[in-house]
Write an enzyme that holds these catalytic residues in place. Structure first.
Site, PDB file in Angstrom:
ATOM      1  CG  HIS A   4     -47.932   0.327 -15.774  1.00 47.01           C
ATOM      2  ND1 HIS A   4     -46.564   0.791 -15.518  1.00 47.01           N
ATOM      3  CD2 HIS A   4     -48.291  -0.214 -14.411  1.00 47.01           C
ATOM      4  CE1 HIS A   4     -46.412   0.881 -14.286  1.00 47.01           C
ATOM      5  NE2 HIS A   4     -47.429   0.253 -13.504  1.00 47.01           N
ATOM      6  CE  LYS A  28     -40.810  12.974   1.456  1.00 52.11           C
ATOM      7  NZ  LYS A  28     -41.142  11.499   1.953  1.00 52.11           N
ATOM      8  CB  SER A  47     -42.378   1.342 -12.260  1.00 50.36           C
ATOM      9  OG  SER A  47     -43.554   1.395 -12.790  1.00 50.36           O
ATOM     10  NE  ARG A  55     -46.411  -6.531 -10.318  1.00 47.14           N
ATOM     11  CZ  ARG A  55     -45.613  -5.688  -9.787  1.00 47.14           C
ATOM     12  NH1 ARG A  55     -44.793  -5.019 -10.511  1.00 47.14           N
ATOM     13  NH2 ARG A  55     -45.823  -5.410  -8.543  1.00 47.14           N
TER      14      ARG A  55
END
Ligand code: PNS
Length: 188
Positions: A19, A43, A130, A92
């Site tokens: 990032h 969530k 991530s 990517r």
């Protein structure tokens, strides 16, 4: 440098070196780059929006034309409200392409005046996501070099004690041949 504002939207849970690499590249191309964290992405995110905001602000402090913000609802609506001309996304590997293409075309359908621009992070980050960072860290594995040191530290704080043993991971335990245990002299 292009005139106008670009939005770099994402979850950034947590921000990775990939990032950051893309933000640095984007900041050279656009007049202003707004990194926009989606507020309702998952969530149960690992990091709260406030934590991600704080991390990203600290990590991009040296890039003067980058702003960190949060958004909710449709991204194109947010982009319009910011007078953005463009959406920046990272690609990517080819596996990212299908999802990104769908999203770019849906966004174009929703707001035809907004262009999506794809950029590639450095190849050394081409496998970093991530999701995988979370998975490795949650299992106690090392994420050094995949995320900025500050993020590594925050992961450590959040995941202790599971994360604690990662430092020792590459050490050979005592008792195993090649380990650090002192060799005892053979008794005569
Ligand atoms: O980092 P991510 O999770 O890949 O980012 C995905 C994100 C936040 C860019 C995307 O889910 C998004 O824009 N969500 C906001 C809701 C929206 O506009 N959905 C329509 C996208 S076609």
């Amino acid at each position: 440098m292009n005139k106008g504002i670009a939005i770099y939207p994402g979850s950034f849970d947590p921000p990775t070196n990939g990032h950051l690499d893309l933000m640095e590249r984007g900041s050279k191309i656009f007049e202003e780059l707004v990194v926009a964290i989606l507020r309702n992405s998952e969530k149960s995110p690992m990091f709260s929006v406030a934590e991600r905001l704080e991390m990203l602000r600290a990590l991009t402090g040296h890039l003067k034309n980058i702003r960190i913000d949060t958004f909710d609802g449709l991204m194109v609506e947010y982009a319009k409200s910011m007078d953005a001309v463009c959406i920046l996304r990272g690609i990517r590997a080819i596996s990212d392409y299908e999802y990104e293409l769908q999203m770019a075309l849906m966004n174009r359908k929703l707001e035809p005046t907004l262009e999506t621009v794809f950029m590639m992070p450095a190849d050394k980050y081409s496998y970093v996501s991530s999701r995988l960072v979370r998975e490795v860290a949650q299992a106690g594995g090392p994420v050094k070099g995949l995320v900025p040191e500050m993020v590594e530290q925050k992961l450590r704080e959040k995941l202790e004690p599971a994360y604690r043993f990662h430092d020792k991971m590459h050490e050979v335990p005592p008792g195993i041949p090649g380990g650090k245990e002192k060799k005892r002299k053979k008794r005569a």
